[in-house]
Design a protein around this motif. Structure first.
Motif, short mmCIF file in Angstrom:
data_model
loop_
_atom_site.label_atom_id
_atom_site.label_comp_id
_atom_site.label_asym_id
_atom_site.label_seq_id
_atom_site.Cartn_x
_atom_site.Cartn_y
_atom_site.Cartn_z
N SER A 278 0.86 -1.19 0.00
CA SER A 278 0.00 0.00 0.00
C SER A 278 0.89 1.24 0.00
N LEU A 279 0.36 2.32 -0.54
CA LEU A 279 1.14 3.55 -0.63
C LEU A 279 1.47 4.08 0.76
N PHE A 280 0.52 4.01 1.71
CA PHE A 280 0.77 4.55 3.04
C PHE A 280 1.85 3.73 3.76
N LYS A 281 1.74 2.44 3.71
CA LYS A 281 2.71 1.60 4.41
C LYS A 281 4.10 1.75 3.80
N ASP A 282 4.19 1.69 2.48
CA ASP A 282 5.49 1.77 1.81
C ASP A 282 6.04 3.19 1.85
N GLY A 283 5.15 4.20 1.84
CA GLY A 283 5.61 5.58 1.95
C GLY A 283 6.23 5.86 3.31
N LEU A 284 5.59 5.38 4.36
CA LEU A 284 6.14 5.55 5.72
C LEU A 284 7.47 4.84 5.85
N GLN A 285 7.56 3.64 5.28
CA GLN A 285 8.81 2.88 5.36
C GLN A 285 9.93 3.59 4.60
N ALA A 286 9.59 4.30 3.52
CA ALA A 286 10.60 5.02 2.73
C ALA A 286 11.08 6.28 3.43
N GLY A 287 10.28 6.82 4.37
CA GLY A 287 10.72 8.01 5.10
C GLY A 287 9.78 9.19 4.99
N LEU A 288 8.62 9.00 4.36
CA LEU A 288 7.62 10.08 4.28
C LEU A 288 6.75 10.06 5.53
N THR A 289 6.12 11.21 5.80
CA THR A 289 5.16 11.28 6.90
C THR A 289 3.75 11.08 6.34
N ASN A 290 2.78 10.86 7.23
CA ASN A 290 1.39 10.72 6.79
C ASN A 290 0.94 11.95 6.02
N LYS A 291 1.32 13.13 6.51
CA LYS A 291 0.92 14.37 5.85
C LYS A 291 1.51 14.45 4.45
N GLN A 292 2.77 14.06 4.29
CA GLN A 292 3.41 14.12 2.97
C GLN A 292 2.77 13.13 2.00
N ILE A 293 2.37 11.97 2.50
CA ILE A 293 1.72 10.99 1.63
C ILE A 293 0.38 11.54 1.15
N MET A 294 -0.36 12.20 2.05
CA MET A 294 -1.63 12.81 1.64
C MET A 294 -1.39 13.90 0.61
N GLU A 295 -0.34 14.70 0.80
CA GLU A 295 -0.03 15.75 -0.18
C GLU A 295 0.32 15.14 -1.53
N LEU A 296 1.03 14.02 -1.50
CA LEU A 296 1.40 13.34 -2.74
C LEU A 296 0.16 12.88 -3.51
N THR A 297 -0.81 12.34 -2.80
CA THR A 297 -2.04 11.89 -3.47
C THR A 297 -2.84 13.08 -3.99
N GLN A 298 -2.76 14.21 -3.31
CA GLN A 298 -3.47 15.40 -3.79
C GLN A 298 -2.80 15.99 -5.03
N ILE A 299 -1.46 15.94 -5.08
CA ILE A 299 -0.74 16.48 -6.23
C ILE A 299 -1.09 15.71 -7.50
N PHE A 300 -1.09 14.36 -7.39
CA PHE A 300 -1.31 13.53 -8.58
C PHE A 300 -2.74 12.99 -8.65
N GLY A 301 -3.62 13.46 -7.75
CA GLY A 301 -4.97 12.91 -7.67
C GLY A 301 -5.81 13.16 -8.90
N TRP A 302 -5.47 14.12 -9.74
CA TRP A 302 -6.25 14.39 -10.95
C TRP A 302 -5.89 13.41 -12.07
N ASP A 303 -4.71 12.80 -11.97
CA ASP A 303 -4.26 11.88 -13.02
C ASP A 303 -4.29 10.42 -12.58
N ILE A 304 -4.21 10.17 -11.27
CA ILE A 304 -4.15 8.80 -10.76
C ILE A 304 -5.26 8.62 -9.74
N ASP A 305 -6.03 7.56 -9.89
CA ASP A 305 -7.01 7.18 -8.87
C ASP A 305 -6.29 6.26 -7.89
N PHE A 306 -5.92 6.80 -6.75
CA PHE A 306 -5.10 6.04 -5.81
C PHE A 306 -5.87 4.92 -5.12
N ALA A 307 -7.19 4.87 -5.29
CA ALA A 307 -7.96 3.77 -4.73
C ALA A 307 -8.07 2.59 -5.70
#
Length: 481
Positions: free
Chosen positions: A213-242
């Motif tokens: 999952s993006l949240f689990k692997d993002g946290l393991q890579a060194g991102l925070t929950n807030k940064q992962i949410m920002e990442l989904t918002q940045i690309f949310g118009w092109d990628i359906d993250f669900a």
């Protein structure tokens, strides 16, 4: 026999040798005098203790060391005196100059805002008058955050005087470890300003691969929950993250880190990011114009933000797709399904897909409680089966993209809680999942050249991450030697 002055007994004793008796005085205190004697003794001991304490306090008022004396003097008040050689034993030393007292220091009192707190209540608890609340709040726009205190915020207050004449000296409302609002008394008036502490900015890069999952692997890579949410918002118009995420998808994130006195206090904004999904790579660059407004753009200057959100709700699954030949689950007959059903718990917020205005809000047949938004002259969206509307929502209300307009429900012809979402182009229903969404405004032409220089630099930093990773992998692989 008892003597009349009650001080002793008259006792008769017989002398054995002389075989005759005689009277003599034998002192013996009466029992009723014992409490008086004990009281007088305690008073004596208490008086002695008080006298010794006062004597010790008087002695401690005088410095016992020259170093202590100098430490408490202001440099300008220290004077030296040497007796005149001709002065006799009766010479009088000159009178020392007065010592100017140091100004009073006011300590800061830290207050963590709790639910229901406001400035008037806090001032009242500290013994500060309501007039001072009015004086502070009358400063206008700079102190507006003081009227919108949120639980968890840190408020620092310094005051002087006793309970009857207590006066505010300064006030600080902390927004973050590096930014705060300060209100300070000066010349019997209050002045407010927003202050940012000097920080050090460092650039950090994080890369990762989606495995579960993006949240689990993002946290393991060194991102925070807030940064992962920002990442989904940045690309949310092109990628359906669900729905669109696949194992093996990769991401890179270039962001700021803020340090205060060599200690990290917070993460800054994401400067650039890259996401590879199902073999297609998307890149985003953060750019701020001269007015301080920032947004994300493609390396060519097109806005990452589309005029519409692809999905206006955080959903668990799609319970029904766009299908003009679908059999209705309640009516049990063929009836076109002109939208998409997003299954979500009752009460989940529903967001406006784009900027627009409300043209309908209320009950609409099988849709149950519904909202219809008009976006310009070409586009409109419908949101059905809602449980309730946003408070104050009415026809004519202007709405911005992402604003909460209602909440998921099960009203109308519905078998479970979900959002029914329709997207119309010139009055014709289109599949919300596949319709080509119009772009938002690109980089203005007058800023295009500056943006290109800035974007080229950040894209190079993103590309350098791959090179660095390859070099590190080769150096750590024993077979490469």
């Amino acid at each position: 026999m008892i003597d009349k002055d009650y001080r002793y007994y008259i006792h008769k004793t017989k002398n054995r040798k002389a075989d005759k008796a005689y009277w003599h005085k034998k002192y013996r205190f009466r029992k009723k005098h014992v409490p008086w004697m004990l009281t007088l003794g305690c008073i004596s001991l208490l008086s002695t203790g008080i006298g010794l304490t006062l004597y010790g306090r008087e002695l401690s008022a005088y410095p016992t060391s020259p170093l202590i004396q100098i430490d408490h003097l202001i440099l300008g008040t220290i004077t030296t005196h040497q007796p005149s050689p001709t002065a006799g034993p009766t010479a009088i030393a000159p009178k020392p100059r007065a010592i100017t007292p140091t100004p009073e220091l006011h300590s800061w009192q830290n207050i963590t805002i709790q639910k229901g707190d406001n400035l008037s209540r806090i001032f009242s608890q500290l013994g500060l008058s309501p007039r001072q609340v009015h004086e502070v709040m009358s400063l206008g726009k700079p102190v507006r955050p003081l009227a919108l205190l949120r639980p968890g915020q840190l408020l620092q207050i310094a005051f002087k005087g006793d309970n009857d004449s207590r006066r505010l000296v300064a006030l600080r409302l902390n927004f973050s470890p590096i930014e705060y609002l300060e209100v300070r008394a000066k010349d019997d008036k209050f002045r407010a300003k927003r202050i940012s502490r000097n920080i050090q900015t460092r650039i950090e890069t994080v890369t990762g691969t989606v495995e579960s999952s993006l949240f689990k692997d993002g946290l393991q890579a060194g991102l925070t929950n807030k940064q992962i949410m920002e990442l989904t918002q940045i690309f949310g118009w092109d990628i359906d993250f669900a729905l669109d995420l696949r194992p093996g998808d990769k991401f890179k994130v270039l962001f700021e880190e803020h340090y205060l006195q060599d200690k990290k206090v917070q993460n800054g904004p994401i400067l650039a990011a890259e996401f590879s999904n199902r073999g297609k790579t998307f890149q985003a660059i953060r750019y701020a114009d001269g007015n301080g407004h920032s947004a994300y753009y493609t390396p060519t200057g097109l806005s990452m933000r589309k005029a519409f959100l692809r999905t206006p709700v955080n959903y668990s699954r799609i319970s029904s797709h766009f299908n003009l030949r679908r059999k209705h689950p309640v009516l049990n007959r063929i009836r076109a399904h002109k939208g998409v059903d997003y299954a979500a718990p009752t009460g989940t917020p529903v967001k406006a897909a784009g900027d627009g205005k409300v043209v309908f809000v209320g009950h609409k047949g099988g849709y149950g409680k519904a909202v219809i938004l008009q976006h310009g002259t070409k586009y409109s969206t419908l949101y059905g089966h809602l449980s309730r509307f946003k408070q104050g929502l009415k026809v004519g209300t202007k709405i911005t993209q992402g604003e909460i307009i209602a909440y998921v429900g099960q009203t109308g012809l519905a078998t479970g809680p979900h959002l029914h979402y329709e997207f119309l182009v010139n009055g014709v229903h289109r599949n919300p999942l596949t319709v080509k969404l119009p772009q938002a405004n690109p980089i203005p032409s007058q800023l295009k050249q500056d943006f290109q220089r800035y974007a080229t630099k950040l894209v190079a930093q993103l590309d350098a991450v791959d090179t660095t990773t390859v070099v590190l992998n080769q150096s750590s692989n024993p077979q490469s030697k």
